[in-house]
Design a protein around this motif. Structure first.
Motif, PDB file in Angstrom:
ATOM      1  N   TRP A   1      31.177  26.286  56.412  1.00 26.30           N
ATOM      2  CA  TRP A   1      30.410  25.062  56.615  1.00 26.30           C
ATOM      3  C   TRP A   1      28.935  25.313  56.327  1.00 26.30           C
ATOM      4  O   TRP A   1      28.471  26.441  56.334  1.00 26.30           O
ATOM      5  N   GLN A   2      28.213  24.235  56.107  1.00 25.97           N
ATOM      6  CA  GLN A   2      26.796  24.347  55.769  1.00 25.97           C
ATOM      7  C   GLN A   2      25.869  24.031  56.927  1.00 25.97           C
ATOM      8  O   GLN A   2      24.671  24.212  56.827  1.00 25.97           O
ATOM      9  N   SER A   3      26.396  23.526  58.036  1.00 30.32           N
ATOM     10  CA  SER A   3      25.526  23.176  59.155  1.00 30.32           C
ATOM     11  C   SER A   3      26.284  23.351  60.448  1.00 30.32           C
ATOM     12  O   SER A   3      27.515  23.373  60.477  1.00 30.32           O
ATOM     13  N   ALA A   4      25.510  23.457  61.545  1.00 31.56           N
ATOM     14  CA  ALA A   4      26.132  23.632  62.860  1.00 31.56           C
ATOM     15  C   ALA A   4      26.982  22.432  63.235  1.00 31.56           C
ATOM     16  O   ALA A   4      27.909  22.533  64.027  1.00 31.56           O
ATOM     17  N   GLU A   5      26.659  21.281  62.681  1.00 35.02           N
ATOM     18  CA  GLU A   5      27.430  20.071  62.981  1.00 35.02           C
ATOM     19  C   GLU A   5      28.705  19.990  62.136  1.00 35.02           C
ATOM     20  O   GLU A   5      29.488  19.062  62.282  1.00 35.02           O
ATOM     21  N   ARG A   6      28.868  20.961  61.218  1.00 36.73           N
ATOM     22  CA  ARG A   6      30.034  21.008  60.326  1.00 36.73           C
ATOM     23  C   ARG A   6      30.213  19.675  59.607  1.00 36.73           C
ATOM     24  O   ARG A   6      31.325  19.152  59.489  1.00 36.73           O
ATOM     25  N   SER A   7      29.105  19.150  59.116  1.00 38.80           N
ATOM     26  CA  SER A   7      29.167  17.849  58.444  1.00 38.80           C
ATOM     27  C   SER A   7      29.526  17.977  56.977  1.00 38.80           C
ATOM     28  O   SER A   7      29.946  16.998  56.356  1.00 38.80           O
ATOM     29  N   GLU A   8      29.363  19.171  56.398  1.00 34.01           N
ATOM     30  CA  GLU A   8      29.644  19.345  54.976  1.00 34.01           C
ATOM     31  C   GLU A   8      30.193  20.733  54.731  1.00 34.01           C
ATOM     32  O   GLU A   8      29.660  21.725  55.211  1.00 34.01           O
ATOM     33  N   ARG A   9      31.253  20.803  53.943  1.00 34.42           N
ATOM     34  CA  ARG A   9      31.829  22.104  53.611  1.00 34.42           C
ATOM     35  C   ARG A   9      30.953  22.830  52.610  1.00 34.42           C
ATOM     36  O   ARG A   9      30.367  22.231  51.704  1.00 34.42           O
ATOM     37  N   SER A  10      30.882  24.142  52.774  1.00 35.16           N
ATOM     38  CA  SER A  10      30.135  24.964  51.832  1.00 35.16           C
ATOM     39  C   SER A  10      31.003  25.241  50.614  1.00 35.16           C
ATOM     40  O   SER A  10      32.188  25.561  50.756  1.00 35.16           O
ATOM     41  N   PRO A  11      30.458  25.113  49.408  1.00 37.25           N
ATOM     42  CA  PRO A  11      31.265  25.403  48.215  1.00 37.25           C
ATOM     43  C   PRO A  11      31.644  26.874  48.185  1.00 37.25           C
ATOM     44  O   PRO A  11      30.872  27.746  48.581  1.00 37.25           O
ATOM     45  N   GLY A  12      32.843  27.149  47.731  1.00 35.43           N
ATOM     46  CA  GLY A  12      33.320  28.521  47.654  1.00 35.43           C
ATOM     47  C   GLY A  12      33.851  28.834  46.270  1.00 35.43           C
ATOM     48  O   GLY A  12      33.932  27.974  45.397  1.00 35.43           O
ATOM     49  N   GLU A  13      34.224  30.083  46.094  1.00 35.46           N
ATOM     50  CA  GLU A  13      34.689  30.586  44.800  1.00 35.46           C
ATOM     51  C   GLU A  13      36.103  31.136  44.979  1.00 35.46           C
ATOM     52  O   GLU A  13      36.424  31.764  45.982  1.00 35.46           O
ATOM     53  N   ILE A  14      36.950  30.893  43.993  1.00 39.61           N
ATOM     54  CA  ILE A  14      38.288  31.468  44.001  1.00 39.61           C
ATOM     55  C   ILE A  14      38.214  32.867  43.389  1.00 39.61           C
ATOM     56  O   ILE A  14      37.757  33.022  42.253  1.00 39.61           O
ATOM     57  N   PRO A  15      38.611  33.899  44.118  1.00 38.10           N
ATOM     58  CA  PRO A  15      38.551  35.255  43.556  1.00 38.10           C
ATOM     59  C   PRO A  15      39.422  35.380  42.311  1.00 38.10           C
ATOM     60  O   PRO A  15      40.462  34.714  42.181  1.00 38.10           O
ATOM     61  N   SER A  16      39.009  36.233  41.405  1.00 38.04           N
ATOM     62  CA  SER A  16      39.812  36.502  40.214  1.00 38.04           C
ATOM     63  C   SER A  16      40.913  37.497  40.549  1.00 38.04           C
ATOM     64  O   SER A  16      40.871  38.174  41.586  1.00 38.04           O
ATOM     65  N   GLN A  17      41.887  37.601  39.661  1.00 34.48           N
ATOM     66  CA  GLN A  17      42.949  38.586  39.868  1.00 34.48           C
ATOM     67  C   GLN A  17      42.375  39.993  39.909  1.00 34.48           C
ATOM     68  O   GLN A  17      42.843  40.847  40.664  1.00 34.48           O
ATOM     69  N   GLU A  18      41.336  40.228  39.118  1.00 33.07           N
ATOM     70  CA  GLU A  18      40.706  41.550  39.117  1.00 33.07           C
ATOM     71  C   GLU A  18      40.080  41.867  40.468  1.00 33.07           C
ATOM     72  O   GLU A  18      39.992  43.035  40.865  1.00 33.07           O
ATOM     73  N   ASP A  19      39.611  40.838  41.184  1.00 26.55           N
ATOM     74  CA  ASP A  19      39.020  41.068  42.499  1.00 26.55           C
ATOM     75  C   ASP A  19      40.060  41.538  43.510  1.00 26.55           C
ATOM     76  O   ASP A  19      39.733  42.263  44.454  1.00 26.55           O
ATOM     77  N   TYR A  20      41.299  41.097  43.337  1.00 32.62           N
ATOM     78  CA  TYR A  20      42.362  41.551  44.231  1.00 32.62           C
ATOM     79  C   TYR A  20      42.901  42.919  43.801  1.00 32.62           C
ATOM     80  O   TYR A  20      43.323  43.712  44.635  1.00 32.62           O
ATOM     81  N   GLY A  21      42.902  43.158  42.515  1.00 31.46           N
ATOM     82  CA  GLY A  21      43.511  44.376  41.997  1.00 31.46           C
ATOM     83  C   GLY A  21      44.964  44.139  41.642  1.00 31.46           C
ATOM     84  O   GLY A  21      45.631  43.258  42.182  1.00 31.46           O
ATOM     85  N   GLU A  22      45.465  44.907  40.733  1.00 36.15           N
ATOM     86  CA  GLU A  22      46.841  44.762  40.299  1.00 36.15           C
ATOM     87  C   GLU A  22      47.805  45.369  41.312  1.00 36.15           C
ATOM     88  O   GLU A  22      47.439  46.242  42.100  1.00 36.15           O
ATOM     89  N   ALA A  23      49.050  44.898  41.245  1.00 35.61           N
ATOM     90  CA  ALA A  23      50.121  45.506  42.042  1.00 35.61           C
ATOM     91  C   ALA A  23      50.665  46.687  41.237  1.00 35.61           C
ATOM     92  O   ALA A  23      51.495  46.520  40.351  1.00 35.61           O
ATOM     93  N   TRP A  24      50.164  47.860  41.514  1.00 37.25           N
ATOM     94  CA  TRP A  24      50.467  49.025  40.687  1.00 37.25           C
ATOM     95  C   TRP A  24      51.882  49.541  40.923  1.00 37.25           C
ATOM     96  O   TRP A  24      52.413  49.481  42.031  1.00 37.25           O
ATOM     97  N   GLU A  25      52.458  50.070  39.852  1.00 38.35           N
ATOM     98  CA  GLU A  25      53.690  50.839  39.950  1.00 38.35           C
ATOM     99  C   GLU A  25      53.312  52.316  39.825  1.00 38.35           C
ATOM    100  O   GLU A  25      52.587  52.704  38.905  1.00 38.35           O
ATOM    101  N   PHE A  26      53.802  53.114  40.746  1.00 41.14           N
ATOM    102  CA  PHE A  26      53.443  54.538  40.746  1.00 41.14           C
ATOM    103  C   PHE A  26      54.559  55.381  40.125  1.00 41.14           C
ATOM    104  O   PHE A  26      55.709  54.928  40.005  1.00 41.14           O
ATOM    105  N   ASN A  27      54.247  56.594  39.769  1.00 41.08           N
ATOM    106  CA  ASN A  27      55.187  57.504  39.107  1.00 41.08           C
ATOM    107  C   ASN A  27      56.043  58.261  40.122  1.00 41.08           C
ATOM    108  O   ASN A  27      56.182  59.493  40.057  1.00 41.08           O
ATOM    109  N   HIS A  28      56.636  57.511  41.030  1.00 42.75           N
ATOM    110  CA  HIS A  28      57.442  58.163  42.073  1.00 42.75           C
ATOM    111  C   HIS A  28      58.641  58.915  41.488  1.00 42.75           C
ATOM    112  O   HIS A  28      58.979  60.019  41.930  1.00 42.75           O
ATOM    113  N   SER A  29      59.313  58.321  40.495  1.00 38.25           N
ATOM    114  CA  SER A  29      60.527  58.948  39.973  1.00 38.25           C
ATOM    115  C   SER A  29      60.218  60.296  39.315  1.00 38.25           C
ATOM    116  O   SER A  29      60.997  61.251  39.445  1.00 38.25           O
ATOM    117  N   GLU A  30      59.079  60.390  38.622  1.00 32.71           N
ATOM    118  CA  GLU A  30      58.706  61.666  38.006  1.00 32.71           C
ATOM    119  C   GLU A  30      58.518  62.751  39.064  1.00 32.71           C
ATOM    120  O   GLU A  30      58.944  63.894  38.886  1.00 32.71           O
TER     121      GLU A  30
END
Length: 362
Positions: free
Chosen positions: A85-114
């Motif tokens: 929110w942008q104020s104590a009265e919560r009268s207006e929502r604060s604009p936000g950003e959607i994270p990119s996939q790179e911000d989360y990181g990939e779901a890695w597969e590891f070399n467990h079988s090797e």
């Protein structure tokens, strides 16, 4: 209670707030995490991952994560992506950003079988190209200079806020607070994957499933709270019960005999994360202590290792009173006195840590 009933006063079609979604909540469930006990083992993360997010489209989701502070966290740089929110009265929502996939990181597969089946001498590593970011990328990386460097662990889940912007942001009214306990849920039948909830949450604890085209998030393990397990008993969320050092306490904010009320309201030592977002989180933190600093020749000096200015950035100005209160009670116990506060923070009694049946007959 239907989704429509739970949400009928939450938003109008434009997404502007029309009433406080906290109105009509019978009892607000809450969690307190003592950061002085967290060892960064990620058992809570794996308990949540195993229970809730193993399905398709959820590979990158960690409804519970433990990040190292200071650090960029998960998703990367979430504290700067906006929302709330942008104020104590919560009268207006604060604009936000959607994270990119790179911000989360990939779901890695590891070399467990090797390693396990091919008797390879290769180290454990992700398959394919070398990753550039992922959850816990900056794990155990601290701040300050030797011998006074420092870091601490910060477990995070959805805060199930009293004034959740994810609820207010959804034009479909798919996100709602449960009347009985204030848990914030997403109706998967109503959700159309617009991701306004992801954008609006300043903690970035709502995730988008690109396979189902819906948003998903922590559900505070509400089936466990309702006793839907095989034994029919009430259990705390998995992240709490599986924690080796048992750093989480779970209960209701209005249970005046319970530890949540005492730590949050009576002693004021459990604080919300980033209170300036104005969503009134219902996940609270006992701020971390650390050994004092040392001089170049190894002598202890009366300087705090973790700067209070940094802790104030996380928990607000109340962190000073919280740390002072804890220090007074610790000193009282050292001198042979008694302290209810220290008893609560050091209790190993599950009945004290998890008070979830107190309002069952209410």
């Amino acid at each position: 209670m239907s989704t429509d009933e739970a949400q009928e006063t939450a938003t109008d079609d434009s997404g502007e707030a029309t009433a406080d979604v906290a109105d009509g909540i019978d009892h607000q469930v809450a969690m307190v995490l003592d950061l002085n006990k967290c060892i960064g083992c990620q058992t809570c993360t794996m308990a949540c991952k195993t229970l809730w997010t193993e399905g398709e489209g959820r590979e990158y989701m960690y409804w519970n994560n433990v990040e190292t502070k200071p650090g960029e966290g998960y998703p990367r740089g979430w504290e700067e992506k906006g929302g709330g929110w942008q104020s104590a009265e919560r009268s207006e929502r604060s604009p936000g950003e959607i994270p990119s996939q790179e911000d989360y990181g990939e779901a890695w597969e590891f070399n467990h079988s090797e390693i396990f089946y091919d008797e390879s001498d290769e180290p454990l590593r992700p398959q394919g190209d070398d990753p550039e970011w992922g959850p816990n990328w900056d794990e155990d990386q601290g701040a300050g200079e030797y011998p006074n460097s420092y870091y601490f662990y910060l477990p995070r889940i959805c805060n199930h806020c009293t004034h959740p912007t994810c609820v207010e942001a959804c034009p479909r009214k798919a996100v709602y607070k449960r009347e009985e306990d204030g848990i914030v849920l997403i109706d998967q039948e109503r959700c159309r994957g617009y991701r306004y909830c992801v954008e609006g949450c300043p903690y970035k604890k709502v995730y988008y499933n690109a396979v189902t085209k819906t948003s998903e998030k922590c559900v505070f393990c509400f089936p466990r709270l309702e006793g839907e397990g095989a034994d029919g008993e009430v259990h705390p969320p998995a992240c709490a019960s599986e924690c080796p050092p048992q750093l989480r306490l779970v209960g209701y904010l209005d249970d005046e005999d319970g530890p949540i009320y005492k730590l949050v309201e009576e002693y004021g030592v459990a604080l919300p994360l980033h209170p300036e977002f104005e969503t009134a989180p219902n996940v609270y933190y006992v701020p971390p202590y650390a050994p004092p600093q040392h001089s170049g020749d190894g002598e202890t000096i009366d300087v705090e290792r973790i700067p209070r200015t940094y802790l104030e950035e996380l928990f607000g100005e109340a962190v000073h009173d919280a740390l002072d209160t804890i220090e007074r009670h610790r000193d009282r116990v050292r001198r042979g006195g008694e302290s209810e506060l220290m008893d609560i923070l050091t209790s190993e009694n599950p009945a004290q840590q998890y008070r979830l049946e107190v309002f069952d007959d209410a």
